[in-house]
Design an enzyme around this catalytic site. Sequence first.
Site, PDB file in Angstrom:
ATOM      1  N   THR A 122       0.498   9.640   0.282  1.00 58.89           N
ATOM      2  CA  THR A 122       0.373   9.726   1.734  1.00 58.89           C
ATOM      3  C   THR A 122      -0.223   8.447   2.311  1.00 58.89           C
ATOM      4  O   THR A 122       0.175   7.991   3.385  1.00 58.89           O
ATOM      5  CB  THR A 122      -0.456  10.956   2.146  1.00 58.89           C
ATOM      6  OG1 THR A 122       0.112  12.128   1.534  1.00 58.89           O
ATOM      7  CG2 THR A 122      -0.471  11.149   3.647  1.00 58.89           C
ATOM      8  N   CYS A 123      -1.163   7.851   1.596  1.00 60.34           N
ATOM      9  CA  CYS A 123      -1.774   6.605   2.079  1.00 60.34           C
ATOM     10  C   CYS A 123      -0.742   5.485   2.133  1.00 60.34           C
ATOM     11  O   CYS A 123      -0.717   4.703   3.088  1.00 60.34           O
ATOM     12  CB  CYS A 123      -2.950   6.202   1.184  1.00 60.34           C
ATOM     13  SG  CYS A 123      -4.302   7.401   1.237  1.00 60.34           S
ATOM     14  N   THR A 124       0.104   5.419   1.131  1.00 62.60           N
ATOM     15  CA  THR A 124       1.164   4.412   1.123  1.00 62.60           C
ATOM     16  C   THR A 124       2.117   4.645   2.293  1.00 62.60           C
ATOM     17  O   THR A 124       2.464   3.705   3.024  1.00 62.60           O
ATOM     18  CB  THR A 124       1.916   4.436  -0.217  1.00 62.60           C
ATOM     19  OG1 THR A 124       0.996   4.133  -1.269  1.00 62.60           O
ATOM     20  CG2 THR A 124       3.057   3.437  -0.230  1.00 62.60           C
TER      21      THR A 124
END
Length: 157
Positions: free
Chosen positions: A46-48
């Site tokens: 999700t961070c990517t």
Amino acid sequence: MVDIGDDAPDFTVPLANGGVETFTLSDRLDEAPIVLAFFPAAFTNTCTTEMCTFRDRLANFEDVGGTVYGVSVDLPYTLNEFRDEHDLNFGLLSDERRELIEAYDVVDRWEPRDIRVAKRAVFVVDGDGTVTYAWVGDNPKQEPDYEEVHEATVDAA
């Protein structure tokens, strides 16, 4: 939690921008509006997705004079690798001492080892150092409303 209308907590941390420099918020207010996009950890799904979405929409922020910075507890060298791997065209701030996540009250604890990381959160800071937008996710997989962040940046310009 830091909220709309509050003075943004000032800080000095390493800036991963291909090299490693020092970043002090109060010294960068001429770049306002500043978007501080907190994320839990580099190289996670999700961070990517979130950082790549900010990358893809960066022109929208630049059109209103806004500057985006990602913020995580990762070391600056890890953040530079993350930037390189995903062609991120904005700086990433290393909160390796976890001072920002404490100051902005966006601490998430990953069990069972009680690892402190950033909650997914976005703050927009205007040229006076005032928070004009604040959002904190309910869970680590929740992404911000990018259009809402853009509108808040336009309003702060």
